[in-house]
Scaffold this motif. Structure first.
Motif, PDB file in Angstrom:
ATOM      1  N   ASN A 124     -12.703   4.180   7.271  1.00 42.51           N
ATOM      2  CA  ASN A 124     -12.632   3.308   6.098  1.00 42.51           C
ATOM      3  C   ASN A 124     -13.986   2.681   5.772  1.00 42.51           C
ATOM      4  O   ASN A 124     -14.330   2.512   4.599  1.00 42.51           O
ATOM      5  N   SER A 133      -9.711  -7.163   8.367  1.00 39.66           N
ATOM      6  CA  SER A 133      -9.299  -6.095   7.448  1.00 39.66           C
ATOM      7  C   SER A 133      -9.477  -6.496   5.992  1.00 39.66           C
ATOM      8  O   SER A 133      -8.746  -6.022   5.116  1.00 39.66           O
ATOM      9  N   ALA A 175      -9.525  -1.678   5.593  1.00 39.26           N
ATOM     10  CA  ALA A 175      -8.460  -1.687   6.599  1.00 39.26           C
ATOM     11  C   ALA A 175      -9.033  -1.384   7.980  1.00 39.26           C
ATOM     12  O   ALA A 175      -9.842  -0.463   8.147  1.00 39.26           O
ATOM     13  N   TYR A 176      -8.621  -2.173   8.974  1.00 41.52           N
ATOM     14  CA  TYR A 176      -9.037  -2.040  10.362  1.00 41.52           C
ATOM     15  C   TYR A 176     -10.536  -2.287  10.562  1.00 41.52           C
ATOM     16  O   TYR A 176     -11.119  -1.811  11.544  1.00 41.52           O
TER      17      TYR A 176
END
Length: 286
Positions: free
Chosen positions: A87, A129, A133-134
């Motif tokens: 991401n 996040s 995301a993450y």
């Protein structure tokens, strides 16, 4: 005498200029001191006394250290979607990156910590996040578990001892956008005198851009363009007028002897205006 590797790592991290404090042995989230952000230090005598009494893990207080640590992690078992590194690299491609090589620590979960210097004139806080995301951000109010630390899941290992480089402007902008969207209530503007309001806001941001020092060019211009972009998105300022004014205000950046170019200035302005327009300020009838 038995070698105390955690003491050696603690002294090494303090020698990097980073205030540290102890975590309970074998843990990553149990500080051994209260008010750790203010009590973190680089005093070698105190470090020796502390780590000679126990095998404490090491925490780097990112805010006092002037660091922003990106933590792209892997999803918990059973959760769908790409991992944080995927991401983050996708975000870099979207924003025109690149993601520069910097000081990097591998984490027991299979992720990594990327250490960057906080750009002068910017203030970033922890987030989870938010930019992707993450991908968590460790900055003001946070800490990173230092290399040499060990948990039941494994060790934090130094992957790249390259000196940390400055957090790139596109990441400063991404973090600022997400923080604004996540933490700020929509600004309410009455519909009367919107042109006057928009003109005043644009003049103020242009003045800030003109006064930006060489070490803050990208961060200040990105933030100003994003701020004005929110007004453009609310039809409080004409896009072409805003773009021209910001580029004109940034003219000194091209001739200041730094790496700025006219093309880069235009790219930063366009990116900021577009991002801001996607999160317009709200205004209501009088």
């Amino acid at each position: 005498m038995e070698r105390n590797d955690l003491l050696e790592w603690a002294l090494y991290l303090a020698g990097m200029g980073w205030p540290i404090f102890p975590l309970a042995p074998g843990t990553k989230n149990r500080p051994m001191v209260k008010d750790w952000e203010n009590r973190a230090h680089r005093d070698t005598d105190r470090i020796r006394r502390c780590w000679n009494t126990g095998r404490f893990n090491i925490a780097v207080a990112t805010g006092p250290a002037g660091l922003v640590v990106l933590d792209p992690d892997v999803p918990d078992e059973g959760k769908p979607g790409p991992d944080g590194w995927t991401n983050l690299t996708a975000l870099a491609a979207e924003r025109g990156g690149p993601l520069p090589t910097t000081y990097t620590v591998a984490t027991p979960s299979g992720g990594r910590h990327l250490y960057y210097l906080t750009p002068a004139g910017t203030s970033l806080r922890n987030s989870q996040s938010a930019i992707a995301a993450y991908v968590d951000v460790r900055a003001g109010g946070g800490y990173a578990v230092g290399p040499g630390s060990v948990t039941a899941a494994g060790a934090y290992e130094l992957l790249d001892d390259t000196d940390p480089v400055e957090l790139p402007g596109w990441l400063v902008q991404a973090a600022a956008e997400r923080a604004s969207t996540a933490n700020s209530a929509p600004v309410q503007i009455r519909s009367v005198d919107t042109t006057r309001y928009g003109s005043a806001a644009l003049a103020g941001e242009c003045d800030r851009v003109r006064r930006a020092g060489p070490d803050t060019h990208n961060a200040v211009l990105s933030a100003a363009a994003y701020t004005i972009g929110r007004k453009v998105g609310a039809n409080l300022i004409d896009h072409a007028t805003a773009r021209a004014a910001l580029i004109d205000a940034a003219g000194h950046m091209v001739t200041a002897g730094c790496d700025c170019t006219a093309r880069e200035v235009a790219r930063v302005v366009d990116a900021g205006l577009s991002a801001g327009a996607r999160n317009p300020v709200a205004h209501r009838a009088a």
